[in-house]
Motif scaffolding. Structure first.
Motif, PDB file in Angstrom:
ATOM      1  N   ARG A 265       0.801  -1.225   0.000  1.00  0.00           N
ATOM      2  CA  ARG A 265       0.000   0.000   0.000  1.00  0.00           C
ATOM      3  C   ARG A 265       0.833   1.274   0.000  1.00  0.00           C
ATOM      4  NH1 ARG A 265      -0.475   2.648   4.766  1.00  0.00           N
ATOM      5  NH2 ARG A 265      -2.455   3.559   4.118  1.00  0.00           N
ATOM      6  N   THR A 266       2.132   1.167   0.215  1.00  0.00           N
ATOM      7  CA  THR A 266       2.975   2.362   0.231  1.00  0.00           C
ATOM      8  C   THR A 266       3.303   2.863  -1.178  1.00  0.00           C
ATOM      9  OG1 THR A 266       5.022   1.046   0.302  1.00  0.00           O
ATOM     10  CG2 THR A 266       4.031   1.651   2.412  1.00  0.00           C
ATOM     11  N   THR A 267       2.879   2.158  -2.209  1.00  0.00           N
ATOM     12  CA  THR A 267       3.154   2.554  -3.594  1.00  0.00           C
ATOM     13  C   THR A 267       2.504   3.904  -3.899  1.00  0.00           C
ATOM     14  OG1 THR A 267       3.186   0.231  -4.246  1.00  0.00           O
ATOM     15  CG2 THR A 267       2.929   1.855  -6.010  1.00  0.00           C
ATOM     16  N   THR A 268       3.301   4.900  -4.255  1.00  0.00           N
ATOM     17  CA  THR A 268       2.771   6.250  -4.438  1.00  0.00           C
ATOM     18  C   THR A 268       1.951   6.396  -5.717  1.00  0.00           C
ATOM     19  OG1 THR A 268       4.825   6.943  -5.517  1.00  0.00           O
ATOM     20  CG2 THR A 268       4.658   7.295  -3.135  1.00  0.00           C
ATOM     21  N   GLU A 269       2.177   5.533  -6.711  1.00  0.00           N
ATOM     22  CA  GLU A 269       1.484   5.685  -7.992  1.00  0.00           C
ATOM     23  C   GLU A 269       0.092   5.065  -7.997  1.00  0.00           C
ATOM     24  OE1 GLU A 269       5.924   5.149  -8.980  1.00  0.00           O
ATOM     25  OE2 GLU A 269       4.449   4.344  -7.545  1.00  0.00           O
ATOM     26  N   ALA A 270      -0.338   4.485  -6.894  1.00  0.00           N
ATOM     27  CA  ALA A 270      -1.635   3.800  -6.883  1.00  0.00           C
ATOM     28  C   ALA A 270      -2.478   4.256  -5.708  1.00  0.00           C
ATOM     29  CB  ALA A 270      -1.442   2.286  -6.830  1.00  0.00           C
ATOM     30  N   GLU A 271      -3.734   4.600  -5.988  1.00  0.00           N
ATOM     31  CA  GLU A 271      -4.693   4.938  -4.943  1.00  0.00           C
ATOM     32  C   GLU A 271      -5.152   3.695  -4.199  1.00  0.00           C
ATOM     33  OE1 GLU A 271      -7.718   6.557  -2.534  1.00  0.00           O
ATOM     34  OE2 GLU A 271      -5.992   7.501  -3.483  1.00  0.00           O
ATOM     35  N   VAL A 272      -5.243   2.566  -4.904  1.00  0.00           N
ATOM     36  CA  VAL A 272      -5.761   1.328  -4.319  1.00  0.00           C
ATOM     37  C   VAL A 272      -4.674   0.262  -4.348  1.00  0.00           C
ATOM     38  CG1 VAL A 272      -7.498  -0.511  -4.486  1.00  0.00           C
ATOM     39  CG2 VAL A 272      -8.104   1.865  -5.053  1.00  0.00           C
ATOM     40  N   ALA A 273      -4.540  -0.458  -3.240  1.00  0.00           N
ATOM     41  CA  ALA A 273      -3.621  -1.593  -3.155  1.00  0.00           C
ATOM     42  C   ALA A 273      -4.417  -2.845  -2.823  1.00  0.00           C
ATOM     43  CB  ALA A 273      -2.563  -1.355  -2.083  1.00  0.00           C
ATOM     44  N   ARG A 292      -5.922   5.152  -0.310  1.00  0.00           N
ATOM     45  CA  ARG A 292      -5.258   6.305   0.298  1.00  0.00           C
ATOM     46  C   ARG A 292      -6.251   7.395   0.701  1.00  0.00           C
ATOM     47  NH1 ARG A 292       0.167   7.104  -0.251  1.00  0.00           N
ATOM     48  NH2 ARG A 292       1.342   5.434  -1.246  1.00  0.00           N
ATOM     49  N   GLU A 293      -7.001   7.945  -0.273  1.00  0.00           N
ATOM     50  CA  GLU A 293      -7.833   9.110   0.020  1.00  0.00           C
ATOM     51  C   GLU A 293      -9.196   9.084  -0.666  1.00  0.00           C
ATOM     52  OE1 GLU A 293      -5.747  12.646  -0.994  1.00  0.00           O
ATOM     53  OE2 GLU A 293      -3.985  12.193   0.230  1.00  0.00           O
ATOM     54  N   THR A 294      -9.252   8.710  -1.924  1.00  0.00           N
ATOM     55  CA  THR A 294     -10.452   8.985  -2.720  1.00  0.00           C
ATOM     56  C   THR A 294     -11.363   7.788  -2.967  1.00  0.00           C
ATOM     57  OG1 THR A 294      -9.261   8.606  -4.800  1.00  0.00           O
ATOM     58  CG2 THR A 294      -9.251  10.855  -3.911  1.00  0.00           C
ATOM     59  N   VAL A 295     -10.862   6.577  -2.819  1.00  0.00           N
ATOM     60  CA  VAL A 295     -11.655   5.396  -3.153  1.00  0.00           C
ATOM     61  C   VAL A 295     -12.168   4.726  -1.887  1.00  0.00           C
ATOM     62  CG1 VAL A 295     -11.657   3.125  -4.264  1.00  0.00           C
ATOM     63  CG2 VAL A 295     -10.400   5.022  -5.303  1.00  0.00           C
ATOM     64  N   ASP A 296     -13.463   4.462  -1.848  1.00  0.00           N
ATOM     65  CA  ASP A 296     -14.077   3.745  -0.734  1.00  0.00           C
ATOM     66  C   ASP A 296     -13.986   2.254  -1.033  1.00  0.00           C
ATOM     67  OD1 ASP A 296     -15.681   2.590   1.191  1.00  0.00           O
ATOM     68  OD2 ASP A 296     -17.278   4.077   1.045  1.00  0.00           O
ATOM     69  N   VAL A 297     -12.971   1.587  -0.491  1.00  0.00           N
ATOM     70  CA  VAL A 297     -12.789   0.172  -0.799  1.00  0.00           C
ATOM     71  C   VAL A 297     -13.817  -0.705  -0.097  1.00  0.00           C
ATOM     72  CG1 VAL A 297     -10.359   0.278  -1.449  1.00  0.00           C
ATOM     73  CG2 VAL A 297     -10.971  -0.011   0.963  1.00  0.00           C
TER      74      VAL A 297
END
Length: 333
Positions: A265-273, A292-297
């Motif tokens: 999840r620390t990958t900066t290029e992806a919102e979802v892990a 991270r911020e915008t997607v409601d998983v």
């Protein structure tokens, strides 16, 4: 019994439900506490914290979960661990059945059949996606952990939180907040209150989150080498995923496997892990999602039969890995 759930949205509208559960606890002749499958420290810590108080009051109580066969090694030092019994020893009938940290009946696994033999079923949880499957559903979606719900329940009951109970609740609080990275107003106040009982917060945290066998390192090498970045996923927000194959698991503990997602999840290029974990040899997967911020998983996981929180959720799936990945990508949109 007609199911009773919160009638007012939010943390502060739940007082009547706390009072109702306290009344049931005070009159129960026997209690079963069920944790979710593949248990984490929040479900076990919450269950044991409550069970210790029940035992202190002389109320017969057992704690259990359906699978795996043994409690994770990192949690075996929790006070009250002797109250955990194998699934086969869970009574078929009980006066009061409590589920802790279980967002749906499916999270009970094979022990879901014990619901039918309970006089009253109470769901204690903090997952916003909870399906409210109990007679009484005390679900505080504003709470950072189910351990926080249990602390508030004990306060409503007038039962003190001693050192043993605090140890259990701190275990749930520190793990579900990611060592206090994801907090809300009041989180640190609760942590300070638990620490004031004399527990060693640093040791508890290290035991649960920062202790791995050497075999964890080569497993990480293989698994992280499988990581894939899908920058176009979710309209360009990005998805990163990795797979833990059954052959990678070996003798590693469940907590080693669960820890992988916190690295991915620390990958900066992806919102979802996402981490796909093949925990049996027949293509049965458990999937952990983080955002991270915008997607409601939680919405994504619910669409795939699971649930969770806005930034942390999961589900199970069956089939070849490419098909399981494709299903996630489709659900992400």
């Amino acid at each position: 019994m007609t199911a009773l759930s919160e009638q007012v949205e939010g943390h502060d509208g739940l007082a009547p439900l706390f009072d109702r559960v306290v009344a049931l606890l005070g009159t129960a002749a026997s209690v079963t506490v069920l944790c979710h499958v593949q248990p984490d420290a929040d479900t076990i810590g919450s269950g044991l914290g409550l069970a210790l108080v029940l035992r202190r009051r002389g109320i017969p109580v057992v704690v259990s979960f359906a699978e795996p066969a043994e409690i994770p090694a990192s949690m075996r030092s929790l006070p009250g661990i002797e109250l955990v019994v194998p699934p086969a020893q869970v009574p078929e009938r009980t006066d009061l059945l409590l589920t802790v940290d279980c967002g749906s009946v499916g999270r009970l696994g094979a022990l879901r059949d014990r619901l039918a033999g309970a006089g009253t079923t109470v769901v204690l949880d903090h997952h916003r996606s909870n399906t409210r499957f109990g007679d009484i559903n005390l679900v505080d979606a504003d709470a950072e952990a189910t351990a926080s719900v249990i602390a508030r329940l004990l306060d409503a009951w007038g039962e003190p939180i001693d050192r043993a109970v605090a140890h259990c609740l701190f275990a749930g609080l520190v793990t579900d907040t990611g060592s206090f990275r994801w907090v809300r107003p009041g989180t640190h106040s609760l942590a300070e209150r638990l620490l004031d009982t004399g527990i060693d917060g640093a040791l508890i945290t290290r035991t649960l989150m920062d202790s791995h066998p050497f075999a964890w390192l080569p497993m990480l090498s293989r698994v992280l080498g499988s990581a894939q970045l899908v920058p176009e996923a979710r309209d360009g927000a990005g998805l990163v995923y990795a797979a833990v194959r059954y052959a990678d698991v070996g003798a590693l503990r469940s907590e080693e496997i669960e820890s992988v997602v916190d690295i991915v999840r620390t990958t900066t290029e992806a919102e979802v892990a996402a981490v796909f974990k093949e925990l049996t040899a027949d293509g049965h997967w458990t999937v952990s999602l983080r955002s991270r911020e915008t997607v409601d998983v939680a919405e994504v996981a619910t669409a795939l039969g699971g649930g969770g929180h806005r930034f942390s959720a999961g589900y199970t799936a069956d089939g070849p890995l490419p098909d399981v990945v494709a299903a996630l990508r489709s659900a992400l949109g």
